[in-house]
Design a protein around this motif. Structure first.
Motif, PDB file in Angstrom:
ATOM      1  N   GLY A  85      16.408  -9.481  47.889  1.00  0.00           N
ATOM      2  CA  GLY A  85      15.354  -8.508  47.621  1.00  0.00           C
ATOM      3  C   GLY A  85      15.701  -7.138  48.158  1.00  0.00           C
ATOM      4  O   GLY A  85      15.394  -6.110  47.534  1.00  0.00           O
ATOM      5  N   PHE A  86      16.348  -7.105  49.325  1.00  0.00           N
ATOM      6  CA  PHE A  86      16.780  -5.833  49.905  1.00  0.00           C
ATOM      7  C   PHE A  86      17.781  -5.139  48.994  1.00  0.00           C
ATOM      8  O   PHE A  86      17.734  -3.915  48.820  1.00  0.00           O
ATOM      9  N   THR A  87      18.693  -5.919  48.409  1.00  0.00           N
ATOM     10  CA  THR A  87      19.699  -5.359  47.502  1.00  0.00           C
ATOM     11  C   THR A  87      19.033  -4.665  46.323  1.00  0.00           C
ATOM     12  O   THR A  87      19.402  -3.540  45.952  1.00  0.00           O
ATOM     13  N   GLU A 109       6.937  -6.219  51.545  1.00  0.00           N
ATOM     14  CA  GLU A 109       6.722  -7.472  50.822  1.00  0.00           C
ATOM     15  C   GLU A 109       7.968  -8.350  50.846  1.00  0.00           C
ATOM     16  O   GLU A 109       7.888  -9.577  50.946  1.00  0.00           O
ATOM     17  N   THR A 110       9.141  -7.724  50.758  1.00  0.00           N
ATOM     18  CA  THR A 110      10.399  -8.477  50.829  1.00  0.00           C
ATOM     19  C   THR A 110      10.537  -9.184  52.168  1.00  0.00           C
ATOM     20  O   THR A 110      10.852 -10.377  52.236  1.00  0.00           O
ATOM     21  N   MET A 163      15.597 -14.442  58.754  1.00  0.00           N
ATOM     22  CA  MET A 163      14.909 -13.615  57.769  1.00  0.00           C
ATOM     23  C   MET A 163      15.890 -12.724  57.020  1.00  0.00           C
ATOM     24  O   MET A 163      15.760 -12.524  55.805  1.00  0.00           O
ATOM     25  N   ILE A 164      16.885 -12.196  57.728  1.00  0.00           N
ATOM     26  CA  ILE A 164      17.854 -11.294  57.100  1.00  0.00           C
ATOM     27  C   ILE A 164      18.543 -11.980  55.928  1.00  0.00           C
ATOM     28  O   ILE A 164      18.680 -11.411  54.836  1.00  0.00           O
ATOM     29  N   TRP A 176      17.435  -1.424  47.509  1.00  0.00           N
ATOM     30  CA  TRP A 176      18.435  -0.393  47.795  1.00  0.00           C
ATOM     31  C   TRP A 176      18.947   0.247  46.510  1.00  0.00           C
ATOM     32  O   TRP A 176      19.097   1.470  46.425  1.00  0.00           O
ATOM     33  N   LEU A 177      19.212  -0.575  45.497  1.00  0.00           N
ATOM     34  CA  LEU A 177      19.716  -0.031  44.236  1.00  0.00           C
ATOM     35  C   LEU A 177      18.677   0.878  43.580  1.00  0.00           C
ATOM     36  O   LEU A 177      19.005   1.950  43.063  1.00  0.00           O
ATOM     37  N   VAL A 178      17.425   0.449  43.601  1.00  0.00           N
ATOM     38  CA  VAL A 178      16.359   1.261  43.000  1.00  0.00           C
ATOM     39  C   VAL A 178      16.170   2.552  43.785  1.00  0.00           C
ATOM     40  O   VAL A 178      16.003   3.631  43.208  1.00  0.00           O
TER      41      VAL A 178
END
Length: 229
Positions: A154-156, A111-112, A147-148, A159-161
């Motif tokens: 959102g990726f951050t 989704e991100t 896109m990156i 990753w934390l979760v």
């Protein structure tokens, strides 16, 4: 310090980091694939991608971990028996953890990435086609770099979760730092000391990750900021 269990917990911390990095690599691959499916003009692919993200995001992580580890292990052994293999196959907890966490967070990253791809102006891809680039070249050279930058926030979060969720893998026997801390706490009857130490290690890991990802975000935003100025 830590009643002699410090080296053991640090060993578990290294296993936790290895698990998180490997699972995230798998999640990125599944996330890109899921995003491609969701954005596909082929209806059944779009439905498959939507079904994947809806199903995984709707079931608790712990339930999926237990289901994939125990249910998957049972399924593998049933298939092996049908093929004539009589020995019991015991799935490695690390491999099971990587596959489970990667599969779960692949749905979230899907989704991100989908949102990030949709935020890239359509004219960018059309310009690439006009210059004679193939579909693959447009995707990798034009769409993915943009896109990156859009996907990093959102990726951050994902990753934390994911990093914190690795603690759940201890329930299937992986000797990560949570598993080591629980054993130490049971042996010394000092749960507060060891779980506080593990909490501090997770905090260090997530803080370092935030610094690295913020640097990456700034790196990909340099041209954008310069253009705005």
């Amino acid at each position: 310090m830590l009643y002699g269990y410090g080296p053991s917990i640090l060993e578990g911390a290294w296993l936790t980091i290895s698990l998180a990095l490997t699972a995230m690599a798998l999640a990125i691959g599944l996330g890109l694939l899921g995003a491609a499916f969701r954005l596909s003009p082929v209806k059944w692919l779009a439905l498959l991608g939507e079904g994947y993200t809806t199903l995984i995001r709707g079931i608790p992580d712990l339930v999926l971990i237990l289901l994939i580890f125990y249910g998957g292990q049972d399924l593998v052994n049933r298939i092996a028996q049908l093929l004539g293999y009589t020995h019991y196959i015991d799935i490695n907890p690390f491999i099971a953890g990587v596959c489970t966490m990667g599969f779960i967070f692949g749905a979230y990253l899907s989704e991100t990435f989908r949102g990030a791809f949709m935020a890239v102006p359509k004219g960018q891809g059309e310009a690439g086609v006009a210059y004679g680039l193939s579909g693959a070249q447009v995707f990798w050279r034009i769409l993915v770099p943009q896109m990156i930058r859009l996907a990093i926030p959102g990726f951050t979060n994902n990753w934390l979760v994911l990093t914190k969720s690795t603690a759940l893998i201890s329930v299937i026997g992986l000797q990560d730092m949570m598993f080591k801390a629980k054993n130490a706490a049971d042996a010394t009857h000092q749960p507060f000391t060891f779980f506080l130490a593990v909490g501090a290690l997770y905090l260090v890991l997530t803080s370092v990750s935030l610094l690295a990802l913020r640097f990456l975000e700034k790196h990909y935003s340099v041209g954008i900021k310069a253009a705005v100025l």
